[in-house]
Write an enzyme that holds these catalytic residues in place. Structure first.
Site, PDB file in Angstrom:
ATOM      1  CB  THR A   1      -0.948   0.001   1.212  1.00 19.06           C
ATOM      2  OG1 THR A   1      -1.888  -1.067   1.071  1.00 19.06           O
ATOM      3  CG2 THR A   1      -1.703   1.317   1.329  1.00 19.06           C
TER       4      THR A   1
ATOM      5  CB  THR B   1      14.726   3.629  12.428  1.00 20.36           C
ATOM      6  OG1 THR B   1      15.022   4.885  13.038  1.00 20.36           O
ATOM      7  CG2 THR B   1      15.795   2.614  12.794  1.00 20.36           C
TER       8      THR B   1
ATOM      9  CG  ASN C   1      -6.392  -8.244  -5.607  1.00 19.37           C
ATOM     10  OD1 ASN C   1      -6.472  -7.509  -6.586  1.00 19.37           O
ATOM     11  ND2 ASN C   1      -7.170  -8.095  -4.553  1.00 19.37           N
TER      12      ASN C   1
ATOM     13  N   GLY D   1       6.445  -8.479   0.856  1.00 21.98           N
ATOM     14  CA  GLY D   1       7.016  -9.764   1.244  1.00 21.98           C
ATOM     15  C   GLY D   1       6.044 -10.816   1.704  1.00 21.98           C
TER      16      GLY D   1
ATOM     17  CD  GLN E   1      -1.958 -11.237  -5.051  1.00 20.26           C
ATOM     18  OE1 GLN E   1      -1.538 -12.387  -5.047  1.00 20.26           O
ATOM     19  NE2 GLN E   1      -2.472 -10.668  -3.973  1.00 20.26           N
TER      20      GLN E   1
ATOM     21  CB  CYS F   1      -7.527  -5.009   1.389  1.00 21.40           C
ATOM     22  SG  CYS F   1      -5.766  -5.389   1.541  1.00 21.40           S
TER      23      CYS F   1
END
Length: 376
Positions: A70, A234, A148, A197, A176, A322
Site C-alpha cells: 500500500t 529507521t 488479486n 514480502g 501478486q 483488504c
C-alpha cells in the site's frame, strides 16, 4: 488445516524466521549509528536490497524498502504527481487493488482527473482503451501485473511500451506476480514497480518499491536520510533480512512453480466445475496466475460455504482480504460486468507450492458435500 488463500497472505517460511531472529534479539542496533554495533547492519540491508533486485532483474540502487505494498503504490503515484505538478490526470483500471483505487478517488477530491479503464467479461484490458485514455495531461499510468481476485494478467510489457512511446510514467503493482512468475525490468518498461514480502513467505510489514534509474522520485514519507533520502524512518532490519531470504527462496522455486501449482489448481478447478452444477469460472482461463481460480457457485451464498469449509479446516476467501469487512460486492467482479448474483456467490482459491496433491481431493469432496447441504 489446508490453506488456499495465498493471495491474501502466506506463512513466514522457517528459513526466513531463522534468518530474522538474530536481528530481533541480539543484533538490534540502529543502522544509522556511528558505532560498529549499529553501522555494521548497513551491509545486511544492502545484501537484502541486492536479493530483491535479483528477483525482478533490476539493480540494487533501484530498490527502496517500504512498510508494505500500500505504501509502495501510494508512494509511486505520489512521486509522479509531485514531479509533474502541471499534469492532473491519472490512468488506472477499474479492477486495481484498493490501495490504488482509494488513493485515486481521494485525489479526485483534490481536483485530479482519473480515468478508470474497463475490462471485458474475462477481466482483460483493451490496450486501445489505454492509448485513447492517455493525454498530454496524464502524469502517470498505474496498472497491476496480476489481479488479486481473479489472477488475470495484464500485458505489462505492451503497456510499458505504450507509456514509453507517449512519454508517460508507468507504475506497475506487481504484488501478486512477484515470486509466482518471472519479472525482468530490463524487458518491462515500468518506471515504478511495487511488491510486498508477505505474499511469498516474508512477514507482513515489509515491502519494496522499484524506481527505475533517472525516474523522478519525491518522497511520500519525510524523515531522516534513510533509503538514500527517498524514504524516511529507521530501517526495519529484521524484516528487511526476512524479505531478502524469502526472495532467494522464491527465486529457487520459480523454475518449478508454474508446473507444480498449475497442476494442483487445475485439478481442483476442473473437479469443481465438472462435478458441481451451476458453477462458473471468473476470469480468463489461460491468461492468469497459475495459482488462482475464482469460481461462482450460483444459488449459494459464498460466506455460508466458506464458514462450512472453515469448520473443516479449509481456508479460502470471497475476494480481497483488504475488503473482507465490507458489505459491498467485489469491484473486480462488478467491473467484469457479471450479474449481481455472481458477486455474492464467488470464492477465490489461491494455492502455493506448499500445497500438495493430497490436499486437492479433500478440498473438492468437502466442497461437494457442503454445497449439497446448502442446496437442501
Amino acid at each position: 488445516m489446508i490453506y488456499l488463500d495465498n493471495n491474501a497472505t502466506t506463512p513466514i517460511l522457517p528459513e526466513v524466521y531463522e534468518a530474522m531472529e538474530p536481528y530481533l534479539t541480539t543484533e538490534w542496533g540502529n543502522p544509522s549509528s556511528s558505532y560498529k554495533f549499529g553501522s555494521k547492519l548497513k551491509g545486511v540491508i544492502e545484501k537484502a536490497r541486492g536479493e530483491v533486485a535479483d528477483l525482478i532483474g533490476a539493480n540494487a540502487s533501484e530498490i527502496i524498502f517500504t512498510s508494505c505494498a500500500t505504501e509502495s503504490n501510494n508512494a509511486a503515484i505520489n512521486a509522479a504527481l509531485k514531479a509533474n505538478p502541471e499534469k492532473r490526470h491519472i490512468v488506472t483500471s477499474a479492477v486495481e487493488h484498493s490501495s490504488v483505487l482509494n488513493f485515486c478517488m481521494a485525489l479526485e477530491k483534490e481536483g485530479y482527473r482519473v480515468t478508470y479503464l474497463p475490462v471485458d467479461r474475462e477481466g482483460l484490458l483493451n490496450l486501445e482503451d489505454l492509448k485513447t485514455a492517455i493525454t498530454d495531461e496524464t502524469a502517470i499510468v498505474s496498472l497491476m501485473w496480476a489481479n488479486n481476485e481473479t489472477g488475470v494478467l495484464f500485458p505489462v510489457k505492451e503497456i510499458g511500451d505504450i507509456c514509453k512511446e507517449r512519454n508517460v510514467l508507468f507504475h506497475c503493482d506487481a504484488v501478486q506476480a512477484a515470486g509466482k512468475i518471472e519479472i525482468d525490468m530490463k524487458k518491462v518498461k515500468a518506471d515504478y514497480l511495487s511488491l510486498t514480502g508477505h505474499k511469498f513467505g516474508a512477514p507482513k510489514g515489509i515491502g519494496a518499491l522499484y524506481i527505475r534509474r533517472k525516474t523522478p522520485y519525491i518522497p511520500l514519507i519525510y524523515g531522516g536520510h534513510q533509503e538514500r533520502n527517498k524514504r524516511g524512518g529507521t530501517e526495519n532490519v529484521a524484516f528487511i533480512v526476512g524479505l531478502g531470504i524469502a526472495v532467494t527462496i522464491a527465486i529457487r522455486h520459480l523454475p518449478d512453480y508454474e508446473k507444480k501449482v498449475r497442476e494442483l489448481r487445475d485439478e481442483l478447478e476442473e473437479g469443481i466445475l465438472t462435478t458441481i452444477q451451476n458453477t462458473e469460472l471468473n476470469g480468463h482461463k489461460k491468461l492468469r496466475l497459475s495459482n488462482t481460480t475464482n469460481i461462482s457457485f450460483h444459488g449459494i451464498e459464498s460466506e455460508a460455504l466458506l464458514i462450512l469449509l472453515d469448520k473443516e479446516g479449509i481456508c479460502a476467501s470471497s475476494g480481497s482480504a483488504c475488503l473482507a469487512n465490507s458489505d459491498e460486492a467485489s469491484h473486480v467482479v462488478k467491473a467484469m460486468k457479471l450479474t449481481s448474483t455472481k458477486t455474492q456467490n464467488m470464492i477465490r482459491f489461491s494455492l502455493s507450492y506448499l500445497n500438495n496433491k493430497d490436499d486437492i481431493p479433500l478440498v473438492k469432496n468437502n466442497i461437494i458435500h457442503n454445497v449439497a447441504i446448502l442446496n437442501t
